[in-house]
Enzyme design. Structure first.
Site, PDB file in Angstrom:
ATOM      1  N   GLY A 142       1.573   7.346 -75.584  1.00 34.56           N
ATOM      2  CA  GLY A 142       1.437   6.851 -74.200  1.00 34.56           C
ATOM      3  C   GLY A 142      -0.016   6.685 -73.811  1.00 34.56           C
ATOM      4  O   GLY A 142      -0.438   7.061 -72.723  1.00 34.56           O
ATOM      5  N   ALA A 143      -0.791   6.067 -74.710  1.00 37.00           N
ATOM      6  CA  ALA A 143      -2.253   6.005 -74.511  1.00 37.00           C
ATOM      7  C   ALA A 143      -2.717   4.693 -73.891  1.00 37.00           C
ATOM      8  O   ALA A 143      -3.910   4.421 -73.844  1.00 37.00           O
ATOM      9  CB  ALA A 143      -2.962   6.235 -75.848  1.00 37.00           C
TER      10      ALA A 143
ATOM     11  N   ARG B 250      -2.368   3.842 -70.706  1.00 28.28           N
ATOM     12  CA  ARG B 250      -2.835   4.017 -69.321  1.00 28.28           C
ATOM     13  C   ARG B 250      -2.876   5.505 -68.983  1.00 28.28           C
ATOM     14  O   ARG B 250      -2.423   6.340 -69.770  1.00 28.28           O
ATOM     15  CB  ARG B 250      -1.957   3.248 -68.330  1.00 28.28           C
TER      16      ARG B 250
ATOM     17  N   VAL C 187       8.301   6.409 -78.109  1.00 28.23           N
ATOM     18  CA  VAL C 187       8.563   7.771 -78.592  1.00 28.23           C
ATOM     19  C   VAL C 187      10.050   8.104 -78.652  1.00 28.23           C
ATOM     20  O   VAL C 187      10.439   9.063 -79.329  1.00 28.23           O
ATOM     21  CB  VAL C 187       7.814   8.838 -77.746  1.00 28.23           C
TER      22      VAL C 187
ATOM     23  N   ASN D 159       1.584  13.045 -75.341  1.00 29.67           N
ATOM     24  CA  ASN D 159       1.191  12.814 -73.939  1.00 29.67           C
ATOM     25  C   ASN D 159       2.213  11.984 -73.167  1.00 29.67           C
ATOM     26  O   ASN D 159       2.365  12.177 -71.959  1.00 29.67           O
ATOM     27  CB  ASN D 159      -0.174  12.117 -73.915  1.00 29.67           C
TER      28      ASN D 159
ATOM     29  N   TYR E  12      12.426  16.561 -64.119  1.00 32.58           N
ATOM     30  CA  TYR E  12      11.070  16.669 -64.679  1.00 32.58           C
ATOM     31  C   TYR E  12      10.743  18.129 -64.996  1.00 32.58           C
ATOM     32  O   TYR E  12      10.264  18.453 -66.083  1.00 32.58           O
ATOM     33  CB  TYR E  12      10.072  16.098 -63.675  1.00 32.58           C
TER      34      TYR E  12
HETATM   35  P1  NAP Z   1       1.440   7.661 -66.360  1.00 32.67           P
HETATM   36  O1  NAP Z   1       0.205   7.158 -65.752  1.00 32.67           O
HETATM   37  O2  NAP Z   1       2.754   7.368 -65.713  1.00 32.67           O
HETATM   38  O3  NAP Z   1       1.485   7.213 -67.902  1.00 32.67           O
HETATM   39  C1  NAP Z   1       2.582   7.582 -68.687  1.00 32.67           C
HETATM   40  C2  NAP Z   1       2.383   7.046 -70.089  1.00 32.67           C
HETATM   41  O4  NAP Z   1       3.537   7.449 -70.878  1.00 32.67           O
HETATM   42  C3  NAP Z   1       2.329   5.509 -70.132  1.00 32.67           C
HETATM   43  O5  NAP Z   1       1.418   5.112 -71.124  1.00 32.67           O
HETATM   44  C4  NAP Z   1       3.746   5.146 -70.534  1.00 32.67           C
HETATM   45  O6  NAP Z   1       3.873   3.895 -71.169  1.00 32.67           O
HETATM   46  C5  NAP Z   1       4.011   6.281 -71.514  1.00 32.67           C
HETATM   47  N1  NAP Z   1       5.434   6.347 -71.879  1.00 32.67           N
HETATM   48  C6  NAP Z   1       6.497   6.624 -71.105  1.00 32.67           C
HETATM   49  N2  NAP Z   1       7.625   6.529 -71.831  1.00 32.67           N
HETATM   50  C7  NAP Z   1       7.268   6.179 -73.089  1.00 32.67           C
HETATM   51  C8  NAP Z   1       7.962   5.916 -74.283  1.00 32.67           C
HETATM   52  N3  NAP Z   1       9.311   5.968 -74.358  1.00 32.67           N
HETATM   53  N4  NAP Z   1       7.255   5.631 -75.405  1.00 32.67           N
HETATM   54  C9  NAP Z   1       5.913   5.561 -75.373  1.00 32.67           C
HETATM   55  N5  NAP Z   1       5.184   5.751 -74.264  1.00 32.67           N
HETATM   56  C10 NAP Z   1       5.863   6.060 -73.132  1.00 32.67           C
HETATM   57  O7  NAP Z   1       1.394   9.259 -66.477  1.00 32.67           O
HETATM   58  P2  NAP Z   1       0.140  10.264 -66.600  1.00 32.67           P
HETATM   59  O8  NAP Z   1      -0.116  10.817 -65.254  1.00 32.67           O
HETATM   60  O9  NAP Z   1      -0.944   9.641 -67.389  1.00 32.67           O
HETATM   61  O10 NAP Z   1       0.851  11.429 -67.436  1.00 32.67           O
HETATM   62  C11 NAP Z   1       0.567  11.687 -68.812  1.00 32.67           C
HETATM   63  C12 NAP Z   1       1.196  13.031 -69.152  1.00 32.67           C
HETATM   64  O11 NAP Z   1       0.647  14.043 -68.286  1.00 32.67           O
HETATM   65  C13 NAP Z   1       2.709  13.075 -68.941  1.00 32.67           C
HETATM   66  O12 NAP Z   1       3.332  13.813 -69.970  1.00 32.67           O
HETATM   67  C14 NAP Z   1       2.862  13.784 -67.621  1.00 32.67           C
HETATM   68  O13 NAP Z   1       4.104  14.431 -67.483  1.00 32.67           O
HETATM   69  C15 NAP Z   1       1.702  14.767 -67.674  1.00 32.67           C
HETATM   70  N6  NAP Z   1       1.265  15.262 -66.364  1.00 32.67           N
HETATM   71  C16 NAP Z   1       0.730  14.418 -65.439  1.00 32.67           C
HETATM   72  C17 NAP Z   1       0.311  14.922 -64.215  1.00 32.67           C
HETATM   73  C18 NAP Z   1      -0.308  14.053 -63.160  1.00 32.67           C
HETATM   74  O14 NAP Z   1      -0.601  14.583 -62.044  1.00 32.67           O
HETATM   75  N7  NAP Z   1      -0.552  12.788 -63.391  1.00 32.67           N
HETATM   76  C19 NAP Z   1       0.461  16.287 -63.927  1.00 32.67           C
HETATM   77  C20 NAP Z   1       1.002  17.125 -64.896  1.00 32.67           C
HETATM   78  C21 NAP Z   1       1.391  16.594 -66.113  1.00 32.67           C
HETATM   79  P3  NAP Z   1       4.292   2.540 -70.366  1.00 32.67           P
HETATM   80  O15 NAP Z   1       3.012   1.973 -69.805  1.00 32.67           O
HETATM   81  O16 NAP Z   1       4.919   1.678 -71.416  1.00 32.67           O
HETATM   82  O17 NAP Z   1       5.261   2.938 -69.292  1.00 32.67           O
END
Ligand code: NAP
Length: 233
Positions: free
Chosen positions: A10-11, A13, A61, A87, A156
């Site tokens: 998920g790299a 964005r 994934v 990620n 979640y």
């Molecule tokens: P985000 O901006 O929504 O990005 C999510 C990423 O995961 C995107 O690249 C998305 O790809 C990818 N993804 C989702 N489903 C996928 C699949 N089936 N195969 C491959 N890639 C997939 O989220 P983020 O905030 O960067 O979060 C990254 C990680 O940190 C996550 O595990 C999240 O739970 C964790 N996290 C985030 C926060 C926060 O405050 N942001 C807090 C705690 C934990 P697409 O572009 O194709 O959708």
């Protein structure tokens, strides 16, 4: 080849893109993965503009054949893997309480946030065994901590609590191979998932996963880490 070979899921964005950027800036060979080919390519081109050189690969994934293809690609091109960063994640249920949550939403969330990291660990561990210092980093969340567990964001929270349990199971079983397995909480980060009101910039969210990948002692394993410090499960 210089630098560690690292897969980031998920790299394209958010936190994953920033993890890839920071790792590349420190000389790692980053396999930047995204579920759509155009997204992987666009992310790679963005980094190339800064003089960085990621290796872009498609990876959904949740798709078995996609994980298999990635494994074969890494075997053929690198012959080993140093770090897997799980990620990729989804948050579908926002504030939904546990009594109201749709079971289909729970299943879909578990597929991406929990079962996919398990599948990737299973499939890529033979390549991690070929590294002198293999590591798996599961990007989790404080919302998955059993300490202070709430009933909102039910799907979640369940998926990240299970990811934390998986982290401990993998850490125990892979200790004999010298592979460290840890969960990282990035904090509340300004991404599409975290929203514009989140406390942290993306660079801060990526910091602990990058630290676990490159700087943490190899004997740090089976831990939940935020801001480079061990926190309660
Ligand atoms: P985000 O901006 O929504 O990005 C999510 C990423 O995961 C995107 O690249 C998305 O790809 C990818 N993804 C989702 N489903 C996928 C699949 N089936 N195969 C491959 N890639 C997939 O989220 P983020 O905030 O960067 O979060 C990254 C990680 O940190 C996550 O595990 C999240 O739970 C964790 N996290 C985030 C926060 C926060 O405050 N942001 C807090 C705690 C934990 P697409 O572009 O194709 O959708």
């Amino acid at each position: 080849m210089k630098g560690k070979t690292i897969v980031v899921t998920g790299a394209n964005r958010g936190i994953g893109y920033e993890i890839a950027r920071q790792l590349l800036a420190r000389g790692s060979q980053v396999i930047l993965t995204a579920r759509k080919s155009e997204a992987a390519q666009a992310a790679a081109e963005g980094l190339e503009k800064d003089g960085l050189k990621p290796t872009a690969q498609v990876l959904d994934v949740t798709r078995h054949e996609s994980v298999e293809a990635l494994s074969q690609f890494i075997q053929a091109k690198f012959g080993k893997l140093d770090v897997l960063i799980n990620n990729a994640g989804i948050l579908l249920d926002q504030d939904t309480e546990v009594m109201q949550v749709d079971l289909g939403t729970v299943r879909t969330t578990l597929e991406t946030n929990t079962l996919a990291p398990l599948h990737l660990a299973q499939r890529l561990t033979p390549l991690l065994r070929a590294s002198a210092s293999g590591r798996i980093i599961n990007v989790s969340s404080g919302m998955g901590a059993l300490t202070g567990m709430g009933s909102d964001h039910a799907a979640y929270r369940l998926s990240k609590a299970a990811l934390n349990a998986l982290t401990l199971m993998l850490a125990a079983t892979l200790q004999a191979d010298g592979i460290a397995v840890n969960a990282a909480c990035p904090g509340w980060v300004r991404t599409d998932m975290g929203g514009p009101n989140a406390e942290r910039p993306v660079a801060q969210g990526a910091d602990t996963p990058v630290w676990l990948a490159l700087d943490a002692p190899q004997n740090l394993t089976g831990k939940f880490v935020r801001d480079r410090r061990v926190i309660e499960w």
